[in-house]
Design an enzyme around this catalytic site. Structure first.
Site, PDB file in Angstrom:
ATOM      1  N   ALA A 130       4.051   7.569   2.702  1.00 35.65           N
ATOM      2  CA  ALA A 130       3.002   8.373   3.335  1.00 35.65           C
ATOM      3  C   ALA A 130       3.333   8.738   4.778  1.00 35.65           C
ATOM      4  CB  ALA A 130       1.689   7.608   3.268  1.00 35.65           C
ATOM      5  N   ASN A 175       1.440  -0.016   4.147  1.00 37.10           N
ATOM      6  CA  ASN A 175       2.863  -0.106   3.792  1.00 37.10           C
ATOM      7  C   ASN A 175       3.735   0.648   4.786  1.00 37.10           C
ATOM      8  OD1 ASN A 175       3.297  -1.446   0.992  1.00 37.10           O
ATOM      9  ND2 ASN A 175       1.464  -0.213   0.717  1.00 37.10           N
ATOM     10  N   HIS A 181      -1.844   9.150  10.215  1.00 33.89           N
ATOM     11  CA  HIS A 181      -0.866   8.267  10.865  1.00 33.89           C
ATOM     12  C   HIS A 181      -0.323   8.978  12.098  1.00 33.89           C
ATOM     13  CE1 HIS A 181      -0.863   5.663   7.383  1.00 33.89           C
ATOM     14  NE2 HIS A 181      -0.481   6.643   6.596  1.00 33.89           N
TER      15      HIS A 181
HETATM   16  N1  LIG Z   1       4.842   3.136   1.047  1.00 30.23           N
HETATM   17  C1  LIG Z   1       3.778   3.909   1.146  1.00 30.23           C
HETATM   18  O1  LIG Z   1       3.672   4.747   2.034  1.00 30.23           O
HETATM   19  C2  LIG Z   1       2.698   3.802   0.118  1.00 30.23           C
HETATM   20  C3  LIG Z   1       1.782   4.855   0.012  1.00 30.23           C
HETATM   21  C4  LIG Z   1       0.824   4.796  -0.998  1.00 30.23           C
HETATM   22  C5  LIG Z   1       0.745   3.689  -1.830  1.00 30.23           C
HETATM   23  N2  LIG Z   1       1.601   2.662  -1.657  1.00 30.23           N
HETATM   24  C6  LIG Z   1       1.516   1.477  -2.535  1.00 30.23           C
HETATM   25  O2  LIG Z   1       1.954   1.863  -3.826  1.00 30.23           O
HETATM   26  C7  LIG Z   1       1.291   1.064  -4.816  1.00 30.23           C
HETATM   27  C8  LIG Z   1       0.700   1.979  -5.894  1.00 30.23           C
HETATM   28  O3  LIG Z   1      -0.304   2.801  -5.329  1.00 30.23           O
HETATM   29  P1  LIG Z   1      -1.429   3.450  -6.286  1.00 30.23           P
HETATM   30  O4  LIG Z   1      -2.288   4.289  -5.435  1.00 30.23           O
HETATM   31  O5  LIG Z   1      -0.793   4.059  -7.490  1.00 30.23           O
HETATM   32  O6  LIG Z   1      -2.248   2.142  -6.701  1.00 30.23           O
HETATM   33  P2  LIG Z   1      -3.270   1.990  -7.928  1.00 30.23           P
HETATM   34  O7  LIG Z   1      -4.123   0.826  -7.560  1.00 30.23           O
HETATM   35  O8  LIG Z   1      -3.889   3.284  -8.261  1.00 30.23           O
HETATM   36  O9  LIG Z   1      -2.314   1.596  -9.170  1.00 30.23           O
HETATM   37  C9  LIG Z   1      -1.559   0.415  -9.220  1.00 30.23           C
HETATM   38  C10 LIG Z   1      -1.325   0.075 -10.695  1.00 30.23           C
HETATM   39  O10 LIG Z   1      -0.384  -1.006 -10.753  1.00 30.23           O
HETATM   40  C11 LIG Z   1      -0.869  -1.986 -11.664  1.00 30.23           C
HETATM   41  N3  LIG Z   1      -0.383  -3.289 -11.214  1.00 30.23           N
HETATM   42  C12 LIG Z   1      -0.690  -3.924 -10.050  1.00 30.23           C
HETATM   43  N4  LIG Z   1      -0.036  -5.092  -9.985  1.00 30.23           N
HETATM   44  C13 LIG Z   1       0.689  -5.198 -11.126  1.00 30.23           C
HETATM   45  C14 LIG Z   1       1.573  -6.197 -11.627  1.00 30.23           C
HETATM   46  N5  LIG Z   1       1.819  -7.329 -10.950  1.00 30.23           N
HETATM   47  N6  LIG Z   1       2.182  -5.975 -12.811  1.00 30.23           N
HETATM   48  C15 LIG Z   1       1.922  -4.818 -13.514  1.00 30.23           C
HETATM   49  N7  LIG Z   1       1.085  -3.866 -13.089  1.00 30.23           N
HETATM   50  C16 LIG Z   1       0.485  -4.049 -11.900  1.00 30.23           C
HETATM   51  C17 LIG Z   1      -2.387  -1.878 -11.635  1.00 30.23           C
HETATM   52  O11 LIG Z   1      -2.953  -2.351 -12.850  1.00 30.23           O
HETATM   53  C18 LIG Z   1      -2.603  -0.386 -11.415  1.00 30.23           C
HETATM   54  O12 LIG Z   1      -2.745   0.335 -12.636  1.00 30.23           O
HETATM   55  C19 LIG Z   1       0.245   0.228  -4.059  1.00 30.23           C
HETATM   56  O13 LIG Z   1       0.761  -1.060  -3.822  1.00 30.23           O
HETATM   57  C20 LIG Z   1       0.096   0.979  -2.753  1.00 30.23           C
HETATM   58  O14 LIG Z   1      -0.308   0.135  -1.683  1.00 30.23           O
HETATM   59  C21 LIG Z   1       2.592   2.704  -0.723  1.00 30.23           C
END
Ligand SMILES: NC(=O)c1ccc[n+]([C@@H]2O[C@H](COP(=O)([O-])OP(=O)(O)OC[C@H]3O[C@@H](n4cnc5c(N)ncnc54)[C@H](O)[C@@H]3O)[C@@H](O)[C@H]2O)c1
Length: 252
Positions: free
Chosen positions: A119, A175, A203
């Protein structure tokens, strides 16, 4: 064509599955099998009901879009299986011991761990810190109460400190702070604000060094299904996957 396995079929997983271009999603795994099936329906992938089965799939790169806990639990197993991994929940890598173990394993297995821009933008400039010192990094993030799960009707500072401490308190939200520190090798001054008037995830990134200085403001549209997640994060993975094997590489 790259064969991708999706670990996590939430908001980001859905966007990736719906926009396959330059790669194919062959395998999906999520603790929530309903979400996994929805994603599989979008892209024709096979749903694996457990992680071990998922590891037997033909995917050669795993996209982690699940959680910080999932990175801790599965990243090393992915590398040991001879697969590369894209880590979106980069907050997990704020843990020095875990990050070093993952990096050592990737070296030994000849695999790659990719940290997408997610992001934020500007990681390219921060990475030049290897050659010309970066002296100051500030990240000021503003999100809505819904995004942070905090009820308030006034703008408030909810965290001020290091990226490591911030991701510990807000593992789903910050993150980018960890990506910034990993790219620069410099401890960032992180501020997290909650603002009821915020309709975007904002941000503000400021950094200075021998090269000069950068000020960037990213106003991210939240994803419709998950206000904590910026649409740009999913787009950054799509872009990384599309370009990963191209002979012409643009940017650092
Ligand atoms: N680096 C970045 O800039 C950035 C930006 C956005 C999101 N993220 C991260 O990316 C990830 C995904 O984001 P999202 O919006 O799709 O989240 P979300 O909550 O919509 O989806 C996450 C999915 O992963 C599954 N899950 C969680 N833990 C699990 C595990 N241990 N084993 C199997 N499945 C699992 C959940 O059931 C859910 O369906 C999050 O951790 C979020 O914080 C990072």
């Amino acid at each position: 064509m790259k064969k991708v396995g999706l670990l996590g079929c939430g908001n980001v997983g859905h966007i990736i599955a719906g926009r396959c271009d330059g790669f194919v999603v062959t395998a999906v795994y999520d603790v929530d099998t309903k979400r996994a099936q929805e994603v599989a329906d979008l892209c024709g992938a096979t749903v694996y009901p457990d992680f071990d089965g998922f590891m037997e799939s033909d995917a050669d790169i795993i996209v982690e879009a699940a959680s910080v806990a999932a990175v801790r639990e599965y990243a090393q197993a992915v590398l040991s299986k001879g697969k590369d991994i894209i880590v979106l929940s980069v907050g997990a890598l704020a843990d020095d011991a875990l990050r070093n173990d993952i990096e050592d394993l990737a070296t030994r297995t000849g695999r790659r761990v990719y940290i997408p821009s997610g992001a934020i933008v500007g990681l390219d400039g921060l990475k030049t810190g290897d050659f010309a010192k970066i002296t100051r990094v500030v990240l000021r993030t503003t999100k809505s109460p819904a995004s942070l799960g905090i009820a308030t009707d006034t703008r408030m500072l909810v965290f001020k400190g290091t990226a490591v401490d911030c991701i510990r308190e807000f593992p789903k939200n910050i993150n980018v702070a960890v990506a910034i520190e990993l790219a620069s090798g410099v401890k960032a001054d992180v501020e997290l604000w909650v603002d009821p008037a915020a309709t975007q995830n904002i941000h503000e990134l400021i950094y200075e060094g021998e090269f000069g200085e950068v000020t960037i403001t990213v106003r991210n549209n939240p994803s419709p299904d998950n206000p904590a997640t910026s649409y740009l994060a999913a787009l950054s993975i799509l872009t990384l996957l599309r370009n990963i094997d191209r002979p012409l590489q643009i940017g650092t």
